[in-house]
Design a protein around this motif. Sequence first.
Motif, PDB file in Angstrom:
ATOM      1  N   VAL A  28       0.829  -1.024  -0.091  1.00 11.20           N
ATOM      2  CA  VAL A  28      -0.183   0.145   0.201  1.00 11.20           C
ATOM      3  C   VAL A  28       0.840   1.124   0.028  1.00 11.20           C
ATOM      4  CG1 VAL A  28      -1.730   1.296   1.291  1.00 11.20           C
ATOM      5  CG2 VAL A  28      -2.006  -1.110   0.906  1.00 11.20           C
ATOM      6  N   ALA A  29       2.052   1.234   0.829  1.00  7.26           N
ATOM      7  CA  ALA A  29       2.795   2.415   0.951  1.00  7.26           C
ATOM      8  C   ALA A  29       3.236   2.643  -0.397  1.00  7.26           C
ATOM      9  CB  ALA A  29       3.839   2.128   2.061  1.00  7.26           C
ATOM     10  N   LEU A  31       2.372   1.733  -3.357  1.00  9.85           N
ATOM     11  CA  LEU A  31       1.339   2.316  -4.285  1.00  9.85           C
ATOM     12  C   LEU A  31       1.207   3.963  -4.188  1.00  9.85           C
ATOM     13  CD1 LEU A  31      -1.212  -0.819  -4.557  1.00  9.85           C
ATOM     14  CD2 LEU A  31       0.404   0.285  -6.312  1.00  9.85           C
ATOM     15  N   MET A  32       0.975   4.415  -2.984  1.00  8.45           N
ATOM     16  CA  MET A  32       0.464   5.549  -2.640  1.00  8.45           C
ATOM     17  C   MET A  32       1.670   6.435  -2.555  1.00  8.45           C
ATOM     18  SD  MET A  32      -2.639   5.439  -1.776  1.00  8.45           S
ATOM     19  CE  MET A  32      -3.103   6.603  -0.683  1.00  8.45           C
ATOM     20  N   PHE A  33       3.013   6.228  -2.453  1.00  8.16           N
ATOM     21  CA  PHE A  33       4.238   7.120  -2.473  1.00  8.16           C
ATOM     22  C   PHE A  33       4.864   7.101  -3.950  1.00  8.16           C
ATOM     23  CE2 PHE A  33       3.447   6.653   1.898  1.00  8.16           C
ATOM     24  CZ  PHE A  33       2.984   7.837   2.267  1.00  8.16           C
ATOM     25  N   PHE A  36       1.130   5.802  -7.700  1.00  6.77           N
ATOM     26  CA  PHE A  36      -0.017   6.634  -7.889  1.00  6.77           C
ATOM     27  C   PHE A  36       0.595   8.053  -8.252  1.00  6.77           C
ATOM     28  CE2 PHE A  36      -2.801   3.750  -5.210  1.00  6.77           C
ATOM     29  CZ  PHE A  36      -3.196   2.990  -6.096  1.00  6.77           C
ATOM     30  N   PRO A  37       1.539   8.562  -7.702  1.00  7.65           N
ATOM     31  CA  PRO A  37       1.961   9.877  -8.112  1.00  7.65           C
ATOM     32  C   PRO A  37       2.811  10.010  -9.237  1.00  7.65           C
ATOM     33  CG  PRO A  37       2.657   9.611  -5.709  1.00  7.65           C
ATOM     34  CD  PRO A  37       1.972   8.358  -6.450  1.00  7.65           C
ATOM     35  N   GLU A  40      -0.356   9.731 -11.863  1.00 10.31           N
ATOM     36  CA  GLU A  40      -1.408  10.799 -11.942  1.00 10.31           C
ATOM     37  C   GLU A  40      -1.399  11.704 -13.153  1.00 10.31           C
ATOM     38  OE1 GLU A  40      -3.559  14.287 -10.927  1.00 10.31           O
ATOM     39  OE2 GLU A  40      -1.244  14.006 -10.543  1.00 10.31           O
TER      40      GLU A  40
END
Length: 51
Positions: A28-29, A31-33, A36-37, A40
């Motif tokens: 999850v970390a 993907l989020m950091f 996804f950035p 985007e």
Amino acid sequence: MYGWIWRHLPGPMAVRAITALLLIAGVVALLMFVVFPWIEPKLPFNEVTTE
């Protein structure tokens, strides 16, 4: 696939559960950091026009 990961984790069930939670948190970390950035700006959702 999840069964394969569970079978290859070391230790008793409590240690496996903690390790599995740490693996999930790491994914999850990542993907989020990172993912996804990076993706985007490539998505077309920012080009919305209304009249």
